[in-house]
Design a protein around this motif. Structure first.
Motif, PDB file in Angstrom:
ATOM      1  N   ARG A 491      -6.895  -6.455  -3.617  1.00 43.29           N
ATOM      2  CA  ARG A 491      -5.495  -6.191  -3.235  1.00 43.29           C
ATOM      3  C   ARG A 491      -4.707  -5.650  -4.421  1.00 43.29           C
ATOM      4  NH1 ARG A 491      -6.162 -11.805  -0.748  1.00 43.29           N
ATOM      5  NH2 ARG A 491      -6.836 -11.351   1.401  1.00 43.29           N
ATOM      6  N   ASP A 548       6.843   3.440  -0.208  1.00 42.56           N
ATOM      7  CA  ASP A 548       7.139   2.265   0.615  1.00 42.56           C
ATOM      8  C   ASP A 548       6.229   2.164   1.829  1.00 42.56           C
ATOM      9  OD1 ASP A 548      10.725   2.495   0.018  1.00 42.56           O
ATOM     10  OD2 ASP A 548       9.127   1.530  -1.130  1.00 42.56           O
ATOM     11  N   THR A 549       5.716   3.291   2.293  1.00 42.36           N
ATOM     12  CA  THR A 549       4.772   3.282   3.418  1.00 42.36           C
ATOM     13  C   THR A 549       3.346   3.182   2.925  1.00 42.36           C
ATOM     14  OG1 THR A 549       6.315   4.678   4.659  1.00 42.36           O
ATOM     15  CG2 THR A 549       4.060   4.522   5.497  1.00 42.36           C
ATOM     16  N   PRO A 552       1.935  -0.740   1.838  1.00 38.81           N
ATOM     17  CA  PRO A 552       1.455  -1.638   2.899  1.00 38.81           C
ATOM     18  C   PRO A 552       0.251  -1.083   3.659  1.00 38.81           C
ATOM     19  CG  PRO A 552       3.617  -0.729   3.443  1.00 38.81           C
ATOM     20  CD  PRO A 552       3.351  -0.395   2.019  1.00 38.81           C
ATOM     21  N   LEU A 555      -2.749  -1.769   1.585  1.00 36.80           N
ATOM     22  CA  LEU A 555      -3.170  -3.164   1.653  1.00 36.80           C
ATOM     23  C   LEU A 555      -3.851  -3.482   2.987  1.00 36.80           C
ATOM     24  CD1 LEU A 555      -0.063  -4.867   0.004  1.00 36.80           C
ATOM     25  CD2 LEU A 555      -2.394  -4.839  -0.900  1.00 36.80           C
ATOM     26  N   ILE A 556      -3.339  -2.887   4.080  1.00 34.13           N
ATOM     27  CA  ILE A 556      -3.977  -3.088   5.392  1.00 34.13           C
ATOM     28  C   ILE A 556      -5.408  -2.566   5.372  1.00 34.13           C
ATOM     29  CG2 ILE A 556      -3.940  -2.328   7.799  1.00 34.13           C
ATOM     30  CD1 ILE A 556      -0.875  -2.459   7.671  1.00 34.13           C
ATOM     31  N   LEU A 615      -1.989 -11.441   6.595  1.00 33.30           N
ATOM     32  CA  LEU A 615      -1.385 -10.397   5.765  1.00 33.30           C
ATOM     33  C   LEU A 615      -1.279  -9.081   6.540  1.00 33.30           C
ATOM     34  CD1 LEU A 615      -0.302  -9.475   3.036  1.00 33.30           C
ATOM     35  CD2 LEU A 615      -2.662  -9.037   2.315  1.00 33.30           C
ATOM     36  N   LEU A 619       2.229  -7.162   7.333  1.00 33.52           N
ATOM     37  CA  LEU A 619       2.449  -5.777   6.899  1.00 33.52           C
ATOM     38  C   LEU A 619       2.706  -4.859   8.083  1.00 33.52           C
ATOM     39  CD1 LEU A 619      -0.354  -5.603   4.177  1.00 33.52           C
ATOM     40  CD2 LEU A 619       2.121  -5.600   3.769  1.00 33.52           C
ATOM     41  N   THR A 620       2.052  -5.121   9.226  1.00 33.57           N
ATOM     42  CA  THR A 620       2.285  -4.326  10.443  1.00 33.57           C
ATOM     43  C   THR A 620       3.724  -4.506  10.920  1.00 33.57           C
ATOM     44  OG1 THR A 620      -0.041  -4.591  11.057  1.00 33.57           O
ATOM     45  CG2 THR A 620       1.472  -3.852  12.772  1.00 33.57           C
ATOM     46  N   GLN A 622       6.206  -5.366   9.003  1.00 34.42           N
ATOM     47  CA  GLN A 622       7.071  -4.733   7.991  1.00 34.42           C
ATOM     48  C   GLN A 622       7.251  -3.237   8.282  1.00 34.42           C
ATOM     49  OE1 GLN A 622       5.834  -5.370   3.913  1.00 34.42           O
ATOM     50  NE2 GLN A 622       6.749  -3.451   3.264  1.00 34.42           N
ATOM     51  N   LEU A 623       6.186  -2.598   8.766  1.00 35.43           N
ATOM     52  CA  LEU A 623       6.246  -1.160   9.073  1.00 35.43           C
ATOM     53  C   LEU A 623       6.675  -0.894  10.513  1.00 35.43           C
ATOM     54  CD1 LEU A 623       2.979   0.023   7.282  1.00 35.43           C
ATOM     55  CD2 LEU A 623       5.329   0.402   6.536  1.00 35.43           C
TER      56      LEU A 623
END
Length: 647
Positions: A491, A548-549, A552, A555-556, A615, A619-620, A622-623
């Motif tokens: 990560r 910013d996109t 995440p 990380l996904i 996680l 993150l999903t 968050q977007l």
């Protein structure tokens, strides 16, 4: 000058030590490689480490392309960590060469482009020229002969500018090959003979083998089979006497068999092809495997064994279509049409005949371009003649109106004088504005440099964190805890790559995701020592996303790749993982990560701690995205995100 980053280098040295021990245990019988690996593990000087990795690539290239690719990748990583401008493009070129020989043409092009950029920045003309040679090779595999000839001519100019005789001979060879593929056989043969003469004068025995090959290619295209056999036989014998790599020997053997086939010695040619194919399969030489397979299809067709011919030709066409390699594809379609006709399967015979005609028309563009070039030359000549006649008429008319112009000029003289003073004032204002703009530009450059430095330091700090986690995990004995630490390393690495791409790129606000996913995948495979059993492919066009996109999403993808490598392929099974990311209408991003592994068992107990799944969900959200999961033929996880385009 090499910029040192101590924390990053410590982490890399630790990582390389683990890698070296692993390779050493797998290649205990390879004494030259073993000696270099031991030397590499104890060497402290970065420059010498890079030299040793270069030697490892050369040694592995003689017998194992995948192993050579791994050493080249380590060279790229070490050169980037130490910011070594001389070695960076060299290792990118090496890595691209391995991808090319494995028919991974997209990856080869990416590495060659990076190598060319690096050689250009340090004004290494020879490096630029040799990279152009390899870019031309990729163009030829993709059927773009005109583009190949263009870059080969660029390489020739560069070699001539530094008076590199060996490089000039290499350029002649490649130009001969380009002209042969364009059907300009007399010109091609002249270049081949020039190369042979130059190589003999300068004692370039290795390049002489390739010069014989170029001459053989032109002769076989002219229909002079016995002459071509003589050249190919000379090339093969010379290559064996000079201990060429097994890959070159395979190529020369295939060329010699081609001449035997054209001479009507079908049984002898078939035996030579089968021997070459067996050797190519033993060393996993993908480029030669499909070429020799195509030749076996043709030779079996000529011998009347249509079932065997069909098997080989279908394998060849499938490989070419999947790799986007259109070289000789028209001929292979024709062979398939003929085979199906002999087998009385007329619908398929007609289908492949149509494919051959379509492919022929698309590749016939070269001849069309020649005709258009001649027409344009004629058009420009006529246009120049018309312009000269018009100018003569205009001069005569100007003489009649000259007096009138003088009078008008006098009238405007006073007006121009007033305009002069006005322009003078405007000029002063422009100069003041230009000074202000230059100051703003300097400030912008300073801000950009500071931002790059910030990203560089963040990346170094993340590398330090990763290194600390690695050191901590080395002292852990509990496998679950150790797996969690490795997941944390990955990560941190996924975020570190983001910042590395930002300070190395030209756009500080966006990340090119395809290159990022390739680097991320390589790092994760390394961390699990899964390079030989899991293949990660990136099926997407180049796409830039804002930071910013990208973070995440990175990380996904990191979590999904980690889960797939850990759970999708039990018992060391080989597998494939695909990553797709595309921009759809209405600014919707579609992400899909799939594998061909065992999939999830319905109702079965969850594996791991579940932190990775949590996680991914966070993150999903968050977007503002939606996630769907399918377990048919492996595991496939799809996402849709709303996205604002990167500036």
């Amino acid at each position: 000058m090499i910029t040192k980053t101590p924390s990053s280098i410590v982490v890399l040295l630790s990582f390389l030590s683990c890698f070296i021990l692993n390779i050493y245990s797998q290649n205990s019988s390879n004494t030259p490689i073993d000696s270099l690996l031991i030397k590499l593990s104890s060497e402290k000087n970065q420059e010498k480490k890079l030299e040793i990795l270069n030697d490892l690539v050369d040694l592995a290239f003689q017998s194992d392309l995948n192993l050579a690719k791994r050493y080249a990748r380590k060279g790229v990583q070490l050169a980037e960590q130490s910011q070594h401008k001389i070695w960076q493009p060299k290792f990118y070129e090496m890595q691209g060469r391995m991808h090319a020989n494995l028919l991974e043409l997209d990856s080869a092009s990416i590495n060659f482009d990076k190598a060319l950029k690096g050689f250009t920045e340090i004004d290494d003309k020879k490096g630029q020229a040799t990279t152009y040679f390899k870019i031309g090779w990729v163009h030829k595999r993709q059927g773009n002969i005109e583009a190949a000839l263009k870059v080969d001519l660029k390489a020739l100019k560069l070699m001539e500018s530094i008076d590199d005789k060996l490089g000039i001979a290499g350029a002649y060879n490649r130009i001969s090959e380009d002209l042969t593929k364009q059907g300009r056989l007399e010109e091609a043969y002249e270049y081949a003979l020039k190369t042979i003469t130059l190589c003999k004068e300068q004692n370039f025995n290795e390049e002489l083998a390739y010069a014989y090959t170029a001459a053989g290619d032109t002769q076989i295209a002219m229909g002079n089979s016995e002459a071509s056999f003589g050249y190919f036989d000379e090339a093969l014998n010379l290559a064996k006497s000079l201990n060429f790599s097994i890959f070159d020997i395979i190529n020369f053997s295939n060329n010699r068999a081609n001449a035997l086939k054209r001479m009507g010695k079908y049984d002898e040619a078939k035996a030579a092809y089968e021997t070459a194919l067996s050797t190519a399969q033993d060393v996993n030489y993908g480029n030669a495997i499909y070429v020799i397979t195509a030749n076996l299809g043709e030779i079996n067709l000529l011998l009347g064994d249509y079932e065997a011919a069909l098997k080989y030709q279908l394998q060849t066409v499938a490989t070419q279509e999947s790799q986007g390699d259109v070289s000789n594809l028209t001929e292979n379609y024709h062979h398939l049409s003929t085979i199906y006709e002999k087998l009385e399967n007329y619908p398929l015979a007609l289908e492949f005949q149509k494919k051959a005609l379509v492919m022929r028309d698309s590749t016939a563009k070269i001849e069309s371009d020649k005709t258009m070039s001649a027409l344009m030359t004629q058009f420009e000549t006529e246009k120049k003649d018309q312009t000269i006649n018009a100018q003569n008429t205009q001069i005569a008319q100007q003489r009649k109106t000259q007096i009138l112009y003088i009078a008008i000029a006098t009238i405007f003289a006073l007006g121009l004088l007033g305009m002069f003073f006005s322009f003078k004032n405007i000029r002063k204002k422009r100069e003041a504005l230009q000074t202000l703009n230059e100051a703003l530009d300097a400030k912008n450059r300073q801000n950009e440099l500071l931002l790059k430095e910030i990203h560089h330091r963040v990346k170094n700090n993340l590398e330090m964190v990763k290194g600390l986690i690695a050191l901590q995990s080395a002292h852990l004995e509990d496998s679950a805890t150790k797996d969690a630490m490795i997941a944390s390393q990955n990560r941190v690495q996924s975020m570190g790559i983001i910042h590395q791409k930002l300070y190395q790129g030209t756009n500080l606000g966006a990340i090119e995701m395809k290159d990022y996913f390739l680097n991320l995948g390589d790092g994760i495979l390394d961390s699990f020592d899964a390079e030989n059993r899991v293949q990660i492919e990136c099926i997407m066009e180049q796409l830039e996303l804002d930071v910013d996109t990208a973070v995440p999403i990175g990380l996904i993808v990191n979590e999904l790749l980690t889960n797939a490598i850990k759970y999708a392929f039990p018992n060391t099974e080989n597998g494939k993982i695909s990553i797709q990311l595309e921009q759809k209408a209405n600014d919707i991003l579609h992400l899909k990560v799939s594998d061909n592994g065992v999939g999830k068992v319905l109702g079965g107990a969850a594996k791991g701690t579940g932190f990775g799944s949590q996680l991914i969900q966070l993150l999903t959200q968050q977007l503002d995205g939606i996630m769907q999961e399918s377990n048919e033929k492996g595991t496939s996880v799809s996402f849709q995100f709303k996205h604002q385009k990167a500036a």
